[in-house]
Every structure is written in C-alpha cells, then in structure tokens.
Design a protein around this motif. Structure first.
Motif, PDB file in Angstrom:
ATOM      1  N   LEU A 155       3.604   5.812  -5.518  1.00  0.00           N
ATOM      2  CA  LEU A 155       3.485   5.771  -7.100  1.00  0.00           C
ATOM      3  C   LEU A 155       2.278   6.600  -7.394  1.00  0.00           C
ATOM      4  CD1 LEU A 155       3.885   4.556  -9.917  1.00  0.00           C
ATOM      5  CD2 LEU A 155       2.234   2.824  -9.646  1.00  0.00           C
ATOM      6  N   SER A 156       1.200   6.830  -6.902  1.00  0.00           N
ATOM      7  CA  SER A 156       0.063   7.378  -7.035  1.00  0.00           C
ATOM      8  C   SER A 156       0.309   8.838  -6.845  1.00  0.00           C
ATOM      9  CB  SER A 156      -0.966   7.245  -6.242  1.00  0.00           C
ATOM     10  OG  SER A 156      -2.162   7.956  -6.423  1.00  0.00           O
ATOM     11  N   SER A 157       0.947   9.282  -5.677  1.00  0.00           N
ATOM     12  CA  SER A 157       1.427  10.623  -5.521  1.00  0.00           C
ATOM     13  C   SER A 157       2.395  11.296  -6.516  1.00  0.00           C
ATOM     14  CB  SER A 157       2.131  10.728  -4.100  1.00  0.00           C
ATOM     15  OG  SER A 157       3.142  10.245  -4.053  1.00  0.00           O
ATOM     16  N   ARG A 158       3.427  10.345  -7.110  1.00  0.00           N
ATOM     17  CA  ARG A 158       4.386  10.642  -7.975  1.00  0.00           C
ATOM     18  C   ARG A 158       3.654  10.885  -9.400  1.00  0.00           C
ATOM     19  NH1 ARG A 158       9.184   6.437  -7.465  1.00  0.00           N
ATOM     20  NH2 ARG A 158       9.819   7.177  -5.264  1.00  0.00           N
TER      21      ARG A 158
ATOM     22  N   SER B  65       0.954  -1.257   0.015  1.00  0.00           N
ATOM     23  CA  SER B  65      -0.078  -0.123  -0.055  1.00  0.00           C
ATOM     24  C   SER B  65       0.649   1.273  -0.003  1.00  0.00           C
ATOM     25  CB  SER B  65      -0.917   0.039   1.204  1.00  0.00           C
ATOM     26  OG  SER B  65      -0.224  -0.199   2.400  1.00  0.00           O
ATOM     27  N   SER B  66       1.958   1.368   0.628  1.00  0.00           N
ATOM     28  CA  SER B  66       2.765   2.350   0.685  1.00  0.00           C
ATOM     29  C   SER B  66       3.515   2.586  -0.622  1.00  0.00           C
ATOM     30  CB  SER B  66       3.704   2.357   1.857  1.00  0.00           C
ATOM     31  OG  SER B  66       4.940   1.220   1.362  1.00  0.00           O
ATOM     32  N   ALA B  67       3.993   1.715  -1.508  1.00  0.00           N
ATOM     33  CA  ALA B  67       4.311   1.449  -2.753  1.00  0.00           C
ATOM     34  C   ALA B  67       3.427   2.005  -3.820  1.00  0.00           C
ATOM     35  CB  ALA B  67       4.823   0.170  -3.212  1.00  0.00           C
TER      36      ALA B  67
ATOM     37  N   ARG C  50       0.309  17.254 -12.547  1.00  0.00           N
ATOM     38  CA  ARG C  50      -0.074  18.331 -12.086  1.00  0.00           C
ATOM     39  C   ARG C  50       0.997  19.411 -12.606  1.00  0.00           C
ATOM     40  NH1 ARG C  50       0.657  17.986  -6.776  1.00  0.00           N
ATOM     41  NH2 ARG C  50      -1.239  16.752  -6.828  1.00  0.00           N
ATOM     42  N   ASN C  51       2.267  18.965 -12.451  1.00  0.00           N
ATOM     43  CA  ASN C  51       3.509  20.037 -13.023  1.00  0.00           C
ATOM     44  C   ASN C  51       3.351  19.970 -14.506  1.00  0.00           C
ATOM     45  OD1 ASN C  51       4.217  20.333 -10.197  1.00  0.00           O
ATOM     46  ND2 ASN C  51       5.750  18.615 -10.309  1.00  0.00           N
TER      47      ASN C  51
END
Length: 175
Positions: A97-100, A91-93, A106-107
């Motif tokens: 990945l989702s936040s990246r 789940s942390s991976a 967004r950028n």
C-alpha cells in the motif's frame, strides 16, 4: 569467511585521524592559553574548533564499527522471510500500500509538473516543433512622483479605470 577485526576495528584510518585532530587541537589550545602571544584568542578558538572537528572522525570510526547480525538486516533491505505468518502478511500489505501510494503521488507530480505555463509549453512541444519557452505576460505598473507645487494633474487609464497622477512613469516588468 569474514575477516576478524581486533583492536581498533574496521575503520583504523578514521580512528587515527580523530586522535591526530584531538592532539593538534589540544596543543593549539594550550599554546593559546599558556604562551604569551598577542593572538592567543585566535589560538584558543582554533584549538577548540579542531577538537570539535575531531568529533566527525570519532563518529565515522564508531559508526563504521557497528556490527549488525544478518538476521536483523533482513527487514531493512526487504528480505522478509515467508514463514513469519500473519505479521509478514500485514507488513507486506502495508508495504505494498505504501509503495502504491508513493508511486501514485510521484507519478501525479511528474504528470502535473507545475504551474499552468508548463502545460502550454508541453502543448507547443507536442505539436511537432522544438521546445519553445512560454511567453511571459507583461504587467504595466504605473509609478507616480508627487509634487505639491504648480503641477497640473492629468489622468492615465490603467486596468479599466482612471487614476489621477502628477508626473507618471510606466514600467513594464515580465512575470
């Protein structure tokens, strides 16, 4: 120590507003049904609308009194326990990945901004002066009125070709 709420719960104001809306709406509706006035339909509709609006206060009261244990809130606010083992690693991976991906999208949207006209404005701004609004292209549109009697056609060049029109008027519009 957390305060203990009894009876109506935490959102007492929302509860009493919901009850008041229900009472007023029901009274107006019943007056419209049983009293002989010429605007009875207005009273019936208004009473029904007030009763419907009381649902907002009931939802506020109910959702304000939902109790969620802190153990269930840990996943929702990002406070994951370290000793959950493999599930936590996966789940942390996925979360990383989702936040990246979302920050990359967004950028790139911020970087690319919009249509190509913003790139010219950005280039003009970076040259040192104050920001300058991009100049709009002008498109010439030929408009014709057709008459069937006695007019001699003439030619008007438009976009590299010759068009025959009776009485032509041109209109310039910014794009």
């Amino acid at each position: 120590m957390e305060p203990v709420y009894r009876g109506l719960g935490r959102c007492v104001c929302c509860f009493w507003l919901a009850v008041a809306f229900d009472i007023v709406g029901l009274a107006v509706l019943l007056i419209g049904v049983f009293v002989n006035v010429f605007f009875y339909d207005l009273l019936i509709y208004a009473g029904a609308i007030v009763i419907f609006l009381s649902l907002i206060w009931w939802v506020f009261w109910y959702s304000g009194n939902i109790e969620v244990p802190p153990a269930e809130l840990e996943d929702d606010v990002g406070l994951l326990k370290k000793d959950k083992g493999r599930v936590s690693g996966i789940s942390s991976a996925v979360r990383r990945l989702s936040s990246r991906m979302s920050s990359g999208i967004r950028n790139s949207l911020r970087r690319n901004g919009g249509p190509s006209s913003t790139h010219t404005a950005r280039a003009q701004r970076s040259s040192g002066g104050p920001p300058v609004a991009p100049q709009a292209e002008q498109v010439t549109v030929a408009m014709a009125t057709m008459t069937l009697q006695g007019a001699t056609p003439h030619t008007t060049p438009a976009v590299g070709c010759v068009v025959e029109m009776q009485h032509a008027t041109t209109l310039t519009l910014p794009t």
